[in-house]
Write a protein that holds these residues in place. Structure first.
Motif, PDB file in Angstrom:
ATOM      1  N   VAL A 234      -4.928  -2.628   2.163  1.00 56.48           N
ATOM      2  CA  VAL A 234      -5.628  -2.601   0.883  1.00 56.48           C
ATOM      3  C   VAL A 234      -4.759  -1.857  -0.124  1.00 56.48           C
ATOM      4  O   VAL A 234      -4.355  -0.714   0.127  1.00 56.48           O
ATOM      5  CB  VAL A 234      -6.987  -1.907   1.015  1.00 56.48           C
TER       6      VAL A 234
ATOM      7  N   PRO B 122      -4.884  -5.148  -6.094  1.00 50.74           N
ATOM      8  CA  PRO B 122      -4.938  -5.823  -4.798  1.00 50.74           C
ATOM      9  C   PRO B 122      -4.056  -7.058  -4.743  1.00 50.74           C
ATOM     10  O   PRO B 122      -3.665  -7.616  -5.769  1.00 50.74           O
ATOM     11  CB  PRO B 122      -6.419  -6.201  -4.673  1.00 50.74           C
TER      12      PRO B 122
ATOM     13  N   HIS C  47      -3.732  -1.229  -4.598  1.00 51.89           N
ATOM     14  CA  HIS C  47      -4.199  -1.334  -5.978  1.00 51.89           C
ATOM     15  C   HIS C  47      -2.991  -1.446  -6.896  1.00 51.89           C
ATOM     16  O   HIS C  47      -2.100  -0.593  -6.866  1.00 51.89           O
ATOM     17  CB  HIS C  47      -5.020  -0.098  -6.351  1.00 51.89           C
TER      18      HIS C  47
ATOM     19  N   ARG D  79       0.839  -1.189   0.000  1.00 50.75           N
ATOM     20  CA  ARG D  79       0.000   0.000   0.000  1.00 50.75           C
ATOM     21  C   ARG D  79       0.885   1.254   0.000  1.00 50.75           C
ATOM     22  O   ARG D  79       1.982   1.253   0.564  1.00 50.75           O
ATOM     23  CB  ARG D  79      -0.884  -0.024   1.246  1.00 50.75           C
TER      24      ARG D  79
ATOM     25  N   PRO E  58      -7.613  -9.658  -1.379  1.00 50.61           N
ATOM     26  CA  PRO E  58      -8.095  -8.539  -2.212  1.00 50.61           C
ATOM     27  C   PRO E  58      -8.658  -7.370  -1.422  1.00 50.61           C
ATOM     28  O   PRO E  58      -8.616  -6.233  -1.894  1.00 50.61           O
ATOM     29  CB  PRO E  58      -9.169  -9.201  -3.087  1.00 50.61           C
TER      30      PRO E  58
END
Length: 500
Positions: free
Chosen positions: A237, A241, A239, A103, A246
């Motif tokens: 979390v 994920p 992106h 993250r 996820p």
């Protein structure tokens, strides 16, 4: 299963296991900070030399270490060390990769070693805890510090005393740890996270964008003891994920919340931070529900970097957490720090929690929101299944106390900190522990205040009193603490709640 207290103890065991390996054996590890020149023994090889020699000898060496920042923008606890460790091992035929698949503003903080023997799975072993392969970690029970020391707050001296711990594990949990490693290794997200700066650093370090495939998994080792071990994790979390998480993972936070809710007499914590309202709220709720419950926490006396920006931002979170606990149960909460026999503060880096002498944890996760929601963490929760139908902790008849692992770990730690023999009856009942700790801290505090003229008390504990943060500093220290030092990595719908 065996707790290993102190870096020197862990490094000696790691050296013993690594030097017994042969071609075809396997070493997989993760780390937050690794210094290639850190010696495992006083006159022994460095971790970089030893792992490189193993790779040249045909041992499969694979590692994932956090893509730490460059020296010019680093904190005192980071730098190019991970890059140099990886390059030395890779040049010898291993594969150690800088992993930035986290993250934003997070880090990979997991610290574990898995060693598998090709011809004898019963000898397979793993180590999980708070200890990095880095400078300052090789300290022992005397706490004179590691000769290969990091620069920290000046009050810790040139060789900062360092208190830490890890777990030695055998049996099927070794295969579970290999699965944790494989999940991270096989994350399809590129190692450099696609930013031009990271891509450049990856090229300069001679690192690929993606790992090579892992070999087929071997069967798990045979059972090795009576202890139930649960692997708890945090993944923020991100992106894209994590394929295996996820929505992130927060099983560490959920396990602590559940354990605190069931605590009856004692929650004992050793932690580097102990801050954030979410962590304090879980402990405060347990204190409110159970009027017989005591909480004892051991933390560093000062932040590792107590400068004009980092210091107030670090202290304000801890002050708020301690204040919350003491408002709920002022006579049932004790927060302490440690010093060695010379009076130098000991930096507490251990991440240990013991509940009612029946359940304990050790791993990489601290008691703060970052560790519970944002950074990649791994903690072991341990239960001795042989002790579940025995007399309560503190009784001495009718059972084999040598098998009460959580209790014996507490006795070992308390004996060292309080300057007592591990068999001293004063240590046996956790329900009266807070009185014992307060008495020991009172004695040492008084000795300092009276000019140190009498013989020094044997205990190493003092009451922890963080330096206050003035109102003007609170205006910026609190937002900096909540947004940068202790961010919330939960999904948006959970933020601002007590749910994980």
């Amino acid at each position: 299963m065996k707790p290993l207290i102190h870096g020197a103890t862990y490094f000696a065991r790691l050296h013993e296991e690594l030097t017994a390996l042969h071609a075809g054996d396997r070493v997989w590890f993760t780390d937050w900070r690794g210094d290639a020149d850190e010696q495992l023994l006083a006159d022994g090889p460095s971790i970089g030399d030893l792992l490189a020699d193993l790779a040249r000898a045909g041992v499969e060496v694979r590692g994932l270490v956090w893509r730490s920042h460059g020296k010019r923008v680093s904190s005192p606890m980071s730098g190019r060390s991970n890059e140099l460790l990886g390059r030395q091992i890779n040049d010898a035929g291993g594969e150690v990769l800088l992993d930035q698949r986290v993250r934003l503003f997070g880090s990979h903080h997991q610290k574990f070693f898995v060693i598998r023997h090709r011809d004898d799975p019963s000898r397979d072993i793993a180590f999980v805890g708070g200890l990095d392969l880095g400078h300052s970690r090789r300290d022992d029970a005397d706490h004179a510090g590691d000769p290969q020391a990091l620069t920290m707050d000046a009050r810790y001296g040139k060789r900062p005393p360092w208190h830490d711990a890890t777990l030695e594990l055998r049996g099927p949990v070794v295969a579970d740890l290999l699965s944790v490693f494989a999940e991270r290794w096989n994350d399809p997200d590129p190692l450099d996270r696609r930013t031009p700066y990271r891509m450049l650093l990856q090229r300069l370090a001679h690192m690929p964008r993606r790992p090579k495939p892992l070999p087929d998994a071997a069967p798990p080792p045979p059972p090795a003891g009576p202890h139930a071990v649960q692997l708890l994790r945090t993944y923020g979390v991100k992106h894209p994920p994590f394929p295996f998480a996820p929505a992130g993972e927060r099983s560490i936070a959920r396990a602590y919340s559940k354990a605190f809710a069931r605590a009856r007499s004692l929650i004992y914590i050793e932690d580097q931070y102990l801050w954030s309202t979410e962590v304090a709220a879980a402990l405060a709720g347990a204190l409110e529900r159970n009027p017989e419950l005591n909480v004892i926490a051991v933390v560093p006396r000062y932040p590792d970097s107590d400068g004009p920006l980092a210091g107030p931002s670090s202290r304000i979170g801890q002050l708020r957490a301690i204040g919350m606990l003491r408002r709920v149960a002022p006579d049932r909460v004790g927060v302490f720090d440690l010093e060695n026999s010379a009076g130098t503060p000991i930096y507490v880096h251990a991440k240990i929690c013991i509940v009612d002498d029946t359940w304990f944890t050790s791993g990489s996760s601290n008691f703060n929101r970052r560790s519970w929601t944002t950074d990649s963490e791994l903690t072991c929760a341990v239960l001795d299944t042989t002790s579940q139908n025995l007399e309560p902790a503190g009784t001495e008849t009718g059972h084999d106390t040598s098998r009460l692992l959580a209790r014996n770990l507490r006795l070992q730690l308390w004996a060292e900190h309080l300057g007592l023999d591990q068999n001293d009856p004063q240590l046996h009942d956790p329900a009266t522990g807070l009185e014992l700790w307060n008495s020991a801290a009172d004695s040492l505090d008084h000795w300092h205040e009276s000019g140190r003229r009498a013989p020094r008390p044997s205990a190493r504990v003092r009451h922890h009193t963080p330096e206050p943060v003035p109102p003007i500093q609170r205006l910026w220290a609190l937002p900096l603490s909540r947004l940068v030092l202790d961010p919330d990595g939960r999904p948006r719908q959970l933020r601002g709640t007590s749910q994980f």
